[in-house]
Design a protein around this motif. Structure first.
Motif, PDB file in Angstrom:
ATOM      1  N   ILE A 240       0.829  -1.205   0.000  1.00 32.81           N
ATOM      2  CA  ILE A 240       0.000   0.000   0.000  1.00 32.81           C
ATOM      3  C   ILE A 240       0.863   1.255   0.000  1.00 32.81           C
ATOM      4  O   ILE A 240       0.613   2.209  -0.755  1.00 32.81           O
ATOM      5  CB  ILE A 240      -0.955  -0.011   1.204  1.00 32.81           C
ATOM      6  CG1 ILE A 240      -1.961  -1.156   1.056  1.00 32.81           C
ATOM      7  CG2 ILE A 240      -1.688   1.316   1.328  1.00 32.81           C
ATOM      8  CD1 ILE A 240      -2.881  -1.311   2.239  1.00 32.81           C
ATOM      9  N   LEU A 241       1.910   1.283   0.817  1.00 31.90           N
ATOM     10  CA  LEU A 241       2.758   2.468   0.909  1.00 31.90           C
ATOM     11  C   LEU A 241       3.509   2.738  -0.391  1.00 31.90           C
ATOM     12  O   LEU A 241       3.523   3.864  -0.892  1.00 31.90           O
ATOM     13  CB  LEU A 241       3.739   2.315   2.068  1.00 31.90           C
ATOM     14  CG  LEU A 241       3.131   2.361   3.469  1.00 31.90           C
ATOM     15  CD1 LEU A 241       4.197   2.123   4.521  1.00 31.90           C
ATOM     16  CD2 LEU A 241       2.439   3.690   3.712  1.00 31.90           C
ATOM     17  N   ILE A 242       4.142   1.711  -0.957  1.00 34.03           N
ATOM     18  CA  ILE A 242       4.903   1.945  -2.182  1.00 34.03           C
ATOM     19  C   ILE A 242       3.975   2.209  -3.359  1.00 34.03           C
ATOM     20  O   ILE A 242       4.380   2.874  -4.329  1.00 34.03           O
ATOM     21  CB  ILE A 242       5.853   0.766  -2.490  1.00 34.03           C
ATOM     22  CG1 ILE A 242       5.069  -0.518  -2.766  1.00 34.03           C
ATOM     23  CG2 ILE A 242       6.847   0.576  -1.372  1.00 34.03           C
ATOM     24  CD1 ILE A 242       5.956  -1.671  -3.185  1.00 34.03           C
ATOM     25  N   PHE A 298      -6.341   4.968  -1.263  1.00 38.80           N
ATOM     26  CA  PHE A 298      -5.236   4.150  -0.762  1.00 38.80           C
ATOM     27  C   PHE A 298      -5.064   4.322   0.744  1.00 38.80           C
ATOM     28  O   PHE A 298      -4.827   3.348   1.475  1.00 38.80           O
ATOM     29  CB  PHE A 298      -3.936   4.521  -1.478  1.00 38.80           C
ATOM     30  CG  PHE A 298      -3.854   4.034  -2.887  1.00 38.80           C
ATOM     31  CD1 PHE A 298      -4.146   2.719  -3.213  1.00 38.80           C
ATOM     32  CD2 PHE A 298      -3.479   4.891  -3.905  1.00 38.80           C
ATOM     33  CE1 PHE A 298      -4.077   2.274  -4.517  1.00 38.80           C
ATOM     34  CE2 PHE A 298      -3.402   4.459  -5.213  1.00 38.80           C
ATOM     35  CZ  PHE A 298      -3.696   3.143  -5.524  1.00 38.80           C
ATOM     36  N   ALA A 299      -5.178   5.562   1.220  1.00 40.14           N
ATOM     37  CA  ALA A 299      -5.004   5.822   2.649  1.00 40.14           C
ATOM     38  C   ALA A 299      -6.097   5.149   3.477  1.00 40.14           C
ATOM     39  O   ALA A 299      -5.826   4.609   4.553  1.00 40.14           O
ATOM     40  CB  ALA A 299      -4.997   7.329   2.905  1.00 40.14           C
ATOM     41  N   LEU A 300      -7.334   5.165   2.986  1.00 41.30           N
ATOM     42  CA  LEU A 300      -8.424   4.519   3.716  1.00 41.30           C
ATOM     43  C   LEU A 300      -8.212   3.012   3.797  1.00 41.30           C
ATOM     44  O   LEU A 300      -8.487   2.391   4.829  1.00 41.30           O
ATOM     45  CB  LEU A 300      -9.755   4.834   3.040  1.00 41.30           C
ATOM     46  CG  LEU A 300     -10.224   6.295   3.137  1.00 41.30           C
ATOM     47  CD1 LEU A 300     -11.511   6.498   2.354  1.00 41.30           C
ATOM     48  CD2 LEU A 300     -10.407   6.710   4.593  1.00 41.30           C
ATOM     49  N   VAL A 301      -7.718   2.431   2.707  1.00 36.97           N
ATOM     50  CA  VAL A 301      -7.419   0.994   2.730  1.00 36.97           C
ATOM     51  C   VAL A 301      -6.319   0.701   3.746  1.00 36.97           C
ATOM     52  O   VAL A 301      -6.401  -0.251   4.531  1.00 36.97           O
ATOM     53  CB  VAL A 301      -7.004   0.508   1.325  1.00 36.97           C
ATOM     54  CG1 VAL A 301      -6.518  -0.942   1.376  1.00 36.97           C
ATOM     55  CG2 VAL A 301      -8.174   0.622   0.364  1.00 36.97           C
ATOM     56  N   TYR A 302      -5.286   1.542   3.771  1.00 38.95           N
ATOM     57  CA  TYR A 302      -4.185   1.351   4.714  1.00 38.95           C
ATOM     58  C   TYR A 302      -4.671   1.480   6.156  1.00 38.95           C
ATOM     59  O   TYR A 302      -4.293   0.678   7.026  1.00 38.95           O
ATOM     60  CB  TYR A 302      -3.094   2.378   4.421  1.00 38.95           C
ATOM     61  CG  TYR A 302      -1.959   2.356   5.402  1.00 38.95           C
ATOM     62  CD1 TYR A 302      -1.049   1.300   5.414  1.00 38.95           C
ATOM     63  CD2 TYR A 302      -1.774   3.382   6.311  1.00 38.95           C
ATOM     64  CE1 TYR A 302      -0.005   1.273   6.319  1.00 38.95           C
ATOM     65  CE2 TYR A 302      -0.734   3.365   7.217  1.00 38.95           C
ATOM     66  CZ  TYR A 302       0.147   2.311   7.213  1.00 38.95           C
ATOM     67  OH  TYR A 302       1.180   2.285   8.102  1.00 38.95           O
ATOM     68  N   LEU A 303      -5.528   2.472   6.428  1.00 41.80           N
ATOM     69  CA  LEU A 303      -6.027   2.659   7.787  1.00 41.80           C
ATOM     70  C   LEU A 303      -6.935   1.509   8.214  1.00 41.80           C
ATOM     71  O   LEU A 303      -6.901   1.076   9.371  1.00 41.80           O
ATOM     72  CB  LEU A 303      -6.774   3.988   7.876  1.00 41.80           C
ATOM     73  CG  LEU A 303      -5.923   5.257   7.763  1.00 41.80           C
ATOM     74  CD1 LEU A 303      -6.805   6.487   7.754  1.00 41.80           C
ATOM     75  CD2 LEU A 303      -4.904   5.332   8.892  1.00 41.80           C
ATOM     76  N   SER A 304      -7.743   1.015   7.290  1.00 37.58           N
ATOM     77  CA  SER A 304      -8.618  -0.106   7.644  1.00 37.58           C
ATOM     78  C   SER A 304      -7.815  -1.354   7.962  1.00 37.58           C
ATOM     79  O   SER A 304      -8.137  -2.091   8.902  1.00 37.58           O
ATOM     80  CB  SER A 304      -9.591  -0.377   6.493  1.00 37.58           C
ATOM     81  OG  SER A 304      -8.907  -0.785   5.322  1.00 37.58           O
ATOM     82  N   ILE A 305      -6.744  -1.584   7.208  1.00 38.95           N
ATOM     83  CA  ILE A 305      -5.888  -2.734   7.494  1.00 38.95           C
ATOM     84  C   ILE A 305      -5.180  -2.550   8.833  1.00 38.95           C
ATOM     85  O   ILE A 305      -5.042  -3.492   9.624  1.00 38.95           O
ATOM     86  CB  ILE A 305      -4.878  -2.941   6.353  1.00 38.95           C
ATOM     87  CG1 ILE A 305      -5.609  -3.350   5.077  1.00 38.95           C
ATOM     88  CG2 ILE A 305      -3.829  -3.992   6.723  1.00 38.95           C
ATOM     89  CD1 ILE A 305      -4.708  -3.461   3.875  1.00 38.95           C
ATOM     90  N   GLY A 306      -4.743  -1.311   9.115  1.00 44.90           N
ATOM     91  CA  GLY A 306      -4.107  -1.052  10.399  1.00 44.90           C
ATOM     92  C   GLY A 306      -5.048  -1.286  11.565  1.00 44.90           C
ATOM     93  O   GLY A 306      -4.642  -1.800  12.608  1.00 44.90           O
ATOM     94  N   LYS A 307      -6.320  -0.908  11.410  1.00 45.86           N
ATOM     95  CA  LYS A 307      -7.285  -1.146  12.484  1.00 45.86           C
ATOM     96  C   LYS A 307      -7.534  -2.627  12.689  1.00 45.86           C
ATOM     97  O   LYS A 307      -7.661  -3.108  13.830  1.00 45.86           O
ATOM     98  CB  LYS A 307      -8.594  -0.431  12.151  1.00 45.86           C
ATOM     99  CG  LYS A 307      -8.515   1.081  12.244  1.00 45.86           C
ATOM    100  CD  LYS A 307      -9.861   1.715  11.936  1.00 45.86           C
ATOM    101  CE  LYS A 307      -9.784   3.220  12.051  1.00 45.86           C
ATOM    102  NZ  LYS A 307     -11.095   3.873  11.725  1.00 45.86           N
ATOM    103  N   LYS A 308      -7.571  -3.402  11.601  1.00 45.22           N
ATOM    104  CA  LYS A 308      -7.766  -4.835  11.733  1.00 45.22           C
ATOM    105  C   LYS A 308      -6.592  -5.495  12.454  1.00 45.22           C
ATOM    106  O   LYS A 308      -6.773  -6.364  13.299  1.00 45.22           O
ATOM    107  CB  LYS A 308      -7.968  -5.465  10.353  1.00 45.22           C
ATOM    108  CG  LYS A 308      -9.281  -5.097   9.679  1.00 45.22           C
ATOM    109  CD  LYS A 308      -9.410  -5.755   8.324  1.00 45.22           C
ATOM    110  CE  LYS A 308     -10.728  -5.374   7.663  1.00 45.22           C
ATOM    111  NZ  LYS A 308     -10.862  -5.995   6.306  1.00 45.22           N
ATOM    112  N   LYS A 309      -5.373  -5.050  12.118  1.00 43.66           N
ATOM    113  CA  LYS A 309      -4.199  -5.608  12.775  1.00 43.66           C
ATOM    114  C   LYS A 309      -4.179  -5.231  14.253  1.00 43.66           C
ATOM    115  O   LYS A 309      -3.821  -6.060  15.103  1.00 43.66           O
ATOM    116  CB  LYS A 309      -2.925  -5.084  12.090  1.00 43.66           C
ATOM    117  CG  LYS A 309      -2.710  -5.656  10.698  1.00 43.66           C
ATOM    118  CD  LYS A 309      -1.525  -4.994  10.008  1.00 43.66           C
ATOM    119  CE  LYS A 309      -0.250  -5.242  10.756  1.00 43.66           C
ATOM    120  NZ  LYS A 309       0.936  -4.657  10.067  1.00 43.66           N
TER     121      LYS A 309
END
Length: 313
Positions: A240-242, A298-309
């Motif tokens: 996601i970041l790259i 992209f940022a929303l996807v990254y934040l949602s994955i971070g919340k799941k982790k």
């Protein structure tokens, strides 16, 4: 009268604030002003300009007119969307660039390098990390001109090496410009993926690999059955970041200037040409708004994955 010992009685805990709300607000005020001037105000100003026909020169420079969605409709005009030099062509080209450079290039190369240096001697590991990180920390302008000198048709280092082994030289910047910027961006950006995956592999307990060695597992089997499953979250974060960084990269402009014939004009380069070479600020602002929306996704996807982790931990 109570006979409860003093040690067993609950103690009252008082929270003492080091600063009052007024003092804390005073300390935050300078940072808030900077964020407002350089982030919040430009954000809304770009959105406003995208609905106007503002230009740098001419009548609309001082008195722009409100045109509604005209700039957006022009960008997504089906008649010209897929033509070279238009927004649609640059968007598709950027998508191909992200897939080849970020997903198949940086992530894969960084993962392979991170796994290989786990088994080499410490001296070799430090040397590889030094060279890879050097490509990451050097200024982009220096890297761009170094690669331009490396790929130059007449006196480039690559053509000199090809001639020395009897192979014909080539004009790579003219004949294969897209693959040149893919290789260039992969070489530069693989360092981040390698450092991320290197830390992820180092966090795996060594006993897992020792047990696999006792069972006679090969290096590929340890990588497939132990390494990959345990760093799956790091892989998603890296991708996601790259992807976000590669989508907004502007450095290939130093090599090809978006050419030849718009064959390397990524969305960021297209936005630069429209706004600062053609002076169409309204249209350029519309491109910027679209890029912000894509980055927001992209940022929303990254934040949602971070919340799941965080929830799983």
């Amino acid at each position: 009268m109570t006979t409860e010992p003093l040690a067993a009685r609950p103690k009252k805990v008082r929270n003492f604030a080091l600063l009052s709300n007024r003092a804390g607000g005073a300390f935050l005020l300078p940072a808030g002003l900077l964020v407002s001037v350089f982030v919040i105000f430009p954000f809304f100003w770009v959105i406003f300009v995208s609905f106007t026909n503002r230009t740098l020169l001419g009548r609309t420079a001082l008195n722009p007119e409100f045109v509604g969605l005209a700039n957006y409709l022009t960008l997504f005009d089906p008649a010209t969307f897929f033509q070279r030099g238009q927004f649609g062509f640059s968007l598709i080209l950027t998508t191909q660039f992200v897939l080849c450079s970020a997903l198949l290039g940086q992530a894969l190369l960084g993962l392979v390098l991170a796994w290989l240096i786990q088994t080499v001697p410490p001296a070799v590991k430090r040397m590889v990390e030094t060279f890879v990180i050097g490509a990451w920390i050097l200024p982009e302008v220096v890297i761009g001109f170094a690669w331009f000198a490396f790929l130059d048709r007449d006196a480039g280092t690559l053509n000199m090496l090809l001639k020395s082994v009897g192979l014909p030289p080539g004009d790579f910047l003219l004949q294969h410009p897209f693959w040149v910027i893919v290789v260039f961006n992969t070489w530069r950006g693989a360092a981040f993926s390698m450092m991320l995956f290197n830390s992820a592999f180092a966090s795996i307990p060594p006993s897992y690999f020792q047990a696999a060695d006792v069972a006679g597992a090969s290096s590929f089997q340890k990588f497939r059955d132990i390494g990959l499953p345990l760093i799956r979250g790091h892989i998603v974060t890296d991708l996601i970041l790259i992807t976000m960084w590669t989508f907004n990269v502007f450095t290939p402009f130093l090599l090809t200037n978006g050419g030849p014939s718009y064959r390397t004009e990524l969305v960021s380069i297209y936005n630069y040409r429209v706004a600062f070479q053609d002076f169409q600020f309204g249209k350029g602002a519309a491109v910027g708004v679209i890029m912000m929306l894509i980055n927001l996704a992209f940022a929303l996807v990254y934040l949602s994955i971070g919340k799941k982790k965080a929830a799983q931990s």
